[in-house]
Design an enzyme around this catalytic site. Structure first.
Site, PDB file in Angstrom:
ATOM      1  N   ASP A  69       0.837  -1.214   0.000  1.00  0.00           N
ATOM      2  CA  ASP A  69       0.000   0.000   0.000  1.00  0.00           C
ATOM      3  C   ASP A  69       0.859   1.247   0.000  1.00  0.00           C
ATOM      4  O   ASP A  69       0.417   2.308  -0.454  1.00  0.00           O
ATOM      5  CB  ASP A  69      -0.937  -0.006   1.197  1.00  0.00           C
ATOM      6  CG  ASP A  69      -2.038  -1.029   0.971  1.00  0.00           C
ATOM      7  OD1 ASP A  69      -1.796  -2.223   1.213  1.00  0.00           O
ATOM      8  OD2 ASP A  69      -3.116  -0.635   0.490  1.00  0.00           O
TER       9      ASP A  69
HETATM   10  O1  MRU Z   1      -7.555  -3.096   2.959  1.00  0.00           O
HETATM   11  P1  MRU Z   1      -7.300  -3.440   1.517  1.00  0.00           P
HETATM   12  O2  MRU Z   1      -8.067  -4.628   1.049  1.00  0.00           O
HETATM   13  O3  MRU Z   1      -7.454  -2.244   0.624  1.00  0.00           O
HETATM   14  O4  MRU Z   1      -5.776  -3.857   1.510  1.00  0.00           O
HETATM   15  C1  MRU Z   1      -5.192  -4.250   0.298  1.00  0.00           C
HETATM   16  C2  MRU Z   1      -3.768  -4.651   0.417  1.00  0.00           C
HETATM   17  O5  MRU Z   1      -3.163  -4.599   1.467  1.00  0.00           O
HETATM   18  C3  MRU Z   1      -3.090  -5.026  -0.862  1.00  0.00           C
HETATM   19  O6  MRU Z   1      -2.097  -5.978  -0.629  1.00  0.00           O
HETATM   20  C4  MRU Z   1      -2.448  -3.779  -1.484  1.00  0.00           C
HETATM   21  O7  MRU Z   1      -3.356  -2.713  -1.539  1.00  0.00           O
HETATM   22  C5  MRU Z   1      -1.940  -4.049  -2.849  1.00  0.00           C
HETATM   23  S1  MRU Z   1      -3.237  -4.320  -4.025  1.00  0.00           S
HETATM   24  C6  MRU Z   1      -2.495  -4.496  -5.540  1.00  0.00           C
END
Ligand code: MRU
Length: 369
Positions: free
Chosen positions: A247
């Site tokens: 993220d």
């Molecule tokens: O809380 P989320 O579902 O948005 O978290 C998503 C993640 O942690 C993913 O691994 C990250 O955003 C990469 S998505 C290509």
């Protein structure tokens, strides 16, 4: 039918409501920036790249419908800035929307200052810029997949590869193909994937509800495991690499990703298994020196104490529910897989500086690990 998280054509945007998966496949219209904000906050759409895309596309939609000042380019620039600032308050950890907003503001500023520009001309160039993001994300993910697969196959020159992944980083989290799941897909397309183990990813279950769904849909050999089975899977099932998404990647390579990523990296180190982070450079935040500065979203305790309406914990118990954790760079032993190539965490800062910040510039530096 191929899965897609986001459906867009000029004047129309809809998202696959991921709260309803795997039971229902339902697309819902997003007709304003406010509606996009709500969908991101409620995690109807999630995953760092998809959040950025839906946020930006909702702005394109408003502009196409004539929102904002009509006559003056400077006023339109201010309107766009204000809409982007609002979108950025939906979720704090993923940096992609922030990076895209930064780039968009630069495009708008440049265009607004060019001689003779009209508000209508500016409006059109903003919409076109945003529309280009969808294809760019798909291309970046293909490159990430190819670089990651090549790197892993250097370590495993013959036979199939067994991987472990976390959360959902696939088509459902991006414009298509995926980041860490892009690496999985690339190996599968080359006939070199034996199997991928995917964690259920408590408490929101992106692994069981979304990744397992996506892999089954695309006939990729996959096995679902409980988060608590990860270390045993590494030891007993011959996992050869762990590949996760991100993220936000700080400039020293520390990486925020879905809660549970850090413990996977610790377990991978114990078992001598290379640990990869696969993410586009738009997930990199060169302004942040290290992971301690990454804002970590905390979500409602109800996500832990309940499954839909079913109560899983005694009412009144204190809950700590961080949605992400930070994996220190020294545990990212395989490398950081970007659309430019695979970098050792220590080399990322320089690569980003050479390219003038995330996502800029035409010629990729060579893979360096
Ligand atoms: O809380 P989320 O579902 O948005 O978290 C998503 C993640 O942690 C993913 O691994 C990250 O955003 C990469 S998505 C290509």
């Amino acid at each position: 039918m191929s899965l897609e998280a986001i459906r867009y054509r000029r004047g129309s945007l809809s998202i696959l409501n991921q709260l309803l998966l795997p039971e229902q496949l339902r697309y819902e219209p997003v007709d304003s920036v406010e509606r996009a904000w709500e969908a991101i906050r409620a995690m109807e759409v999630r995953g760092a790249p998809a959040i950025a895309l839906v946020g930006c596309l909702s702005l394109a939609l408003e502009l196409e419908a004539g929102a904002g000042p009509a006559g003056d380019a400077a006023e339109l620039e201010a309107f766009v800035g204000e809409r982007l600032r609002f979108l950025l308050t939906a979720r704090p950890t993923a940096v992609n929307l922030g990076r895209e907003a930064e780039r968009l503001r630069a495009v708008v500023r440049r265009r607004a200052q060019s001689p003779g520009v009209t508000a209508q001309g500016l409006r059109e160039s903003i919409i076109e810029h945003i529309e280009g993001l969808l294809e760019k994300d798909r291309e970046d993910n293909r490159s990430i997949g190819a670089h990651g697969a090549r790197h892993i196959l250097q370590r495993v020159p013959e036979g199939g590869v067994t991987l472990l992944t976390h959360c959902n980083t696939g088509t459902l989290a991006t414009a298509g193909y995926g980041t860490a799941l892009g690496v999985v897909r690339a190996l599968h397309e080359q006939g070199r994937l034996t199997r991928v183990f995917c964690t259920e990813t408590r408490p929101y279950n992106q692994g069981s509800r979304l990744t397992a769904f996506e892999l089954l849909h695309d006939r990729v050999p996959a096995t679902l495991i409980a988060d608590s089975a990860a270390a045993a899977t590494m030891r007993d099932h011959g996992v050869q690499a762990v590949v996760v998404g991100a993220d936000r990647v700080a400039s020293n390579g520390d990486t925020a990703n879905k809660i549970g990523t850090y413990q996977l990296a610790v377990a991978a180190r114990h078992h001598g298994i290379p640990f990869y982070v696969a993410a586009p450079t738009s997930s990199c935040d060169p302004a942040l020196p290290g992971g301690a500065d990454i804002p970590i979203e905390e979500r409602p305790g109800r996500e832990l104490t309940h499954f839909q309406d079913l109560c899983l914990a005694p009412p009144g118990i204190d809950v700590w529910n961080p949605a992400f954790d930070v994996t220190p760079h020294d545990l990212i032993t395989g490398g950081i897989v970007t659309e430019w190539g695979v970098f050792a965490p220590a080399e990322l800062r320089q690569a980003l500086a050479e390219r003038g910040g995330a996502g800029a510039g035409p010629s990729p530096p060579k893979s360096s690990v």
